[in-house]
Motif scaffolding. Sequence first.
Motif, PDB file in Angstrom:
ATOM      1  N   GLY A  27       0.835  -1.133  -0.095  1.00  0.00           N
ATOM      2  CA  GLY A  27      -0.086   0.097  -0.036  1.00  0.00           C
ATOM      3  C   GLY A  27       1.002   1.174   0.004  1.00  0.00           C
ATOM      4  O   GLY A  27       0.409   2.052   0.722  1.00  0.00           O
ATOM      5  N   GLY A  28       1.912   1.299  -0.908  1.00  0.00           N
ATOM      6  CA  GLY A  28       2.752   2.478  -0.958  1.00  0.00           C
ATOM      7  C   GLY A  28       3.972   2.455   0.029  1.00  0.00           C
ATOM      8  O   GLY A  28       5.030   3.208  -0.115  1.00  0.00           O
ATOM      9  N   VAL A  29       4.027   1.558   0.697  1.00  0.00           N
ATOM     10  CA  VAL A  29       5.297   1.133   1.605  1.00  0.00           C
ATOM     11  C   VAL A  29       5.923  -0.086   1.071  1.00  0.00           C
ATOM     12  O   VAL A  29       5.262  -1.210   0.829  1.00  0.00           O
ATOM     13  CB  VAL A  29       4.842   0.834   3.053  1.00  0.00           C
ATOM     14  CG1 VAL A  29       6.121   0.363   4.001  1.00  0.00           C
ATOM     15  CG2 VAL A  29       4.193   2.120   3.407  1.00  0.00           C
ATOM     16  N   LEU A  30       7.327  -0.109   0.737  1.00  0.00           N
ATOM     17  CA  LEU A  30       7.975  -1.308   0.342  1.00  0.00           C
ATOM     18  C   LEU A  30       8.749  -1.902   1.450  1.00  0.00           C
ATOM     19  O   LEU A  30       9.147  -1.368   2.239  1.00  0.00           O
ATOM     20  CB  LEU A  30       9.042  -0.648  -0.951  1.00  0.00           C
ATOM     21  CG  LEU A  30       8.448   0.027  -1.909  1.00  0.00           C
ATOM     22  CD1 LEU A  30       9.602   0.378  -2.954  1.00  0.00           C
ATOM     23  CD2 LEU A  30       7.578  -0.947  -2.793  1.00  0.00           C
ATOM     24  N   GLU A  31       8.549  -3.259   1.325  1.00  0.00           N
ATOM     25  CA  GLU A  31       9.199  -4.018   2.293  1.00  0.00           C
ATOM     26  C   GLU A  31       9.872  -5.360   1.846  1.00  0.00           C
ATOM     27  O   GLU A  31       9.350  -5.522   0.808  1.00  0.00           O
ATOM     28  CB  GLU A  31       8.041  -4.617   3.196  1.00  0.00           C
ATOM     29  CG  GLU A  31       7.276  -3.718   4.075  1.00  0.00           C
ATOM     30  CD  GLU A  31       6.628  -4.356   5.308  1.00  0.00           C
ATOM     31  OE1 GLU A  31       7.001  -5.470   5.707  1.00  0.00           O
ATOM     32  OE2 GLU A  31       5.496  -3.599   5.661  1.00  0.00           O
ATOM     33  N   GLU A  32      10.626  -5.710   2.405  1.00  0.00           N
ATOM     34  CA  GLU A  32      11.305  -7.079   1.875  1.00  0.00           C
ATOM     35  C   GLU A  32      10.837  -8.234   2.664  1.00  0.00           C
ATOM     36  O   GLU A  32      10.708  -8.138   3.883  1.00  0.00           O
ATOM     37  CB  GLU A  32      13.023  -6.962   2.237  1.00  0.00           C
ATOM     38  CG  GLU A  32      13.629  -8.024   1.686  1.00  0.00           C
ATOM     39  CD  GLU A  32      15.096  -8.014   1.932  1.00  0.00           C
ATOM     40  OE1 GLU A  32      16.006  -7.272   1.150  1.00  0.00           O
ATOM     41  OE2 GLU A  32      15.680  -8.673   2.992  1.00  0.00           O
ATOM     42  N   VAL A  33      10.383  -9.297   2.021  1.00  0.00           N
ATOM     43  CA  VAL A  33       9.899 -10.439   2.487  1.00  0.00           C
ATOM     44  C   VAL A  33      10.341 -11.636   2.016  1.00  0.00           C
ATOM     45  O   VAL A  33      11.020 -11.746   0.825  1.00  0.00           O
ATOM     46  CB  VAL A  33       8.335 -10.271   2.292  1.00  0.00           C
ATOM     47  CG1 VAL A  33       7.614  -9.175   2.852  1.00  0.00           C
ATOM     48  CG2 VAL A  33       7.929 -10.499   0.822  1.00  0.00           C
ATOM     49  N   SER A  34      10.059 -13.002   2.634  1.00  0.00           N
ATOM     50  CA  SER A  34      10.775 -14.200   2.107  1.00  0.00           C
ATOM     51  C   SER A  34       9.514 -14.560   1.078  1.00  0.00           C
ATOM     52  O   SER A  34       8.544 -14.409   1.378  1.00  0.00           O
ATOM     53  CB  SER A  34      10.858 -14.696   3.400  1.00  0.00           C
ATOM     54  OG  SER A  34      11.138 -16.405   2.898  1.00  0.00           O
ATOM     55  N   VAL A  35      10.201 -15.246   0.028  1.00  0.00           N
ATOM     56  CA  VAL A  35       9.135 -15.873  -0.849  1.00  0.00           C
ATOM     57  C   VAL A  35       9.783 -17.384  -0.736  1.00  0.00           C
ATOM     58  O   VAL A  35       9.308 -18.099  -1.807  1.00  0.00           O
ATOM     59  CB  VAL A  35       9.135 -15.357  -2.173  1.00  0.00           C
ATOM     60  CG1 VAL A  35       8.297 -13.805  -2.012  1.00  0.00           C
ATOM     61  CG2 VAL A  35      10.568 -15.022  -2.838  1.00  0.00           C
ATOM     62  N   ALA A  36      10.282 -17.756   0.112  1.00  0.00           N
ATOM     63  CA  ALA A  36      10.688 -19.162   0.231  1.00  0.00           C
ATOM     64  C   ALA A  36       9.504 -20.269  -0.255  1.00  0.00           C
ATOM     65  O   ALA A  36      10.026 -21.276  -0.630  1.00  0.00           O
ATOM     66  CB  ALA A  36      11.587 -19.732   1.449  1.00  0.00           C
ATOM     67  N   LEU A  37       8.443 -19.987   0.461  1.00  0.00           N
ATOM     68  CA  LEU A  37       7.166 -20.994   0.382  1.00  0.00           C
ATOM     69  C   LEU A  37       6.330 -20.895  -0.889  1.00  0.00           C
ATOM     70  O   LEU A  37       5.497 -21.548  -0.993  1.00  0.00           O
ATOM     71  CB  LEU A  37       6.242 -20.604   1.777  1.00  0.00           C
ATOM     72  CG  LEU A  37       7.007 -20.971   2.929  1.00  0.00           C
ATOM     73  CD1 LEU A  37       6.099 -20.431   4.210  1.00  0.00           C
ATOM     74  CD2 LEU A  37       7.610 -22.172   3.144  1.00  0.00           C
ATOM     75  N   VAL A  38       6.815 -19.868  -1.616  1.00  0.00           N
ATOM     76  CA  VAL A  38       5.801 -19.633  -2.866  1.00  0.00           C
ATOM     77  C   VAL A  38       6.669 -19.351  -4.144  1.00  0.00           C
ATOM     78  O   VAL A  38       8.088 -19.220  -4.053  1.00  0.00           O
ATOM     79  CB  VAL A  38       4.781 -18.468  -2.766  1.00  0.00           C
ATOM     80  CG1 VAL A  38       3.750 -18.943  -1.680  1.00  0.00           C
ATOM     81  CG2 VAL A  38       5.644 -17.143  -2.352  1.00  0.00           C
ATOM     82  N   ASP A  39       6.266 -19.331  -5.344  1.00  0.00           N
ATOM     83  CA  ASP A  39       6.711 -18.895  -6.350  1.00  0.00           C
ATOM     84  C   ASP A  39       6.293 -18.189  -7.194  1.00  0.00           C
ATOM     85  O   ASP A  39       5.591 -18.234  -8.439  1.00  0.00           O
ATOM     86  CB  ASP A  39       6.797 -20.391  -7.174  1.00  0.00           C
ATOM     87  CG  ASP A  39       8.016 -20.244  -8.459  1.00  0.00           C
ATOM     88  OD1 ASP A  39       9.051 -19.553  -8.468  1.00  0.00           O
ATOM     89  OD2 ASP A  39       7.865 -21.165  -9.490  1.00  0.00           O
ATOM     90  N   PRO A  40       6.498 -16.705  -6.703  1.00  0.00           N
ATOM     91  CA  PRO A  40       5.898 -15.724  -7.528  1.00  0.00           C
ATOM     92  C   PRO A  40       6.692 -15.099  -8.535  1.00  0.00           C
ATOM     93  O   PRO A  40       7.861 -15.309  -8.503  1.00  0.00           O
ATOM     94  CB  PRO A  40       5.578 -14.629  -6.441  1.00  0.00           C
ATOM     95  CG  PRO A  40       6.989 -14.823  -5.674  1.00  0.00           C
ATOM     96  CD  PRO A  40       7.031 -16.358  -5.509  1.00  0.00           C
ATOM     97  N   THR A  41       5.895 -14.089  -9.423  1.00  0.00           N
ATOM     98  CA  THR A  41       6.614 -13.268 -10.421  1.00  0.00           C
ATOM     99  C   THR A  41       6.295 -11.935 -10.162  1.00  0.00           C
ATOM    100  O   THR A  41       5.497 -11.637  -9.474  1.00  0.00           O
ATOM    101  CB  THR A  41       6.131 -13.818 -11.904  1.00  0.00           C
ATOM    102  OG1 THR A  41       4.900 -13.437 -11.941  1.00  0.00           O
ATOM    103  CG2 THR A  41       6.431 -15.253 -12.308  1.00  0.00           C
TER     104      THR A  41
END
Length: 91
Positions: free
Chosen positions: A38-52
């Motif tokens: 929502g306008g705030v950029l965050e770093e997150v883990s995507v180890a459990l999913v396979d997004p693009t």
Amino acid sequence: MNGPEDCTDGVRVTCSDQALPMRVVRLLEGELAIVDAGGVLEEVSVALVDPTVGDTVLVHAREAIAVITHRRDSGNDDNDGDSGKDGDEQA
């Protein structure tokens, strides 16, 4: 905690007890991604999913737990082997 408004200063948007939908802006090395919360950029883990890049993921405690919306195909062939990782953004 009931939501982001209950989080203390310096704590990320994803500190609430519920998962929040966020759009993947960039995929990084080490199974990490930059997401738009929502306008705030965050770093997150995507180890459990396979997004693009462009997908909407459900994030809880800085961990993407599901891909809930795939990016709209802009006519590009997604089978070219380029996942967008290592900082290469895909529109």
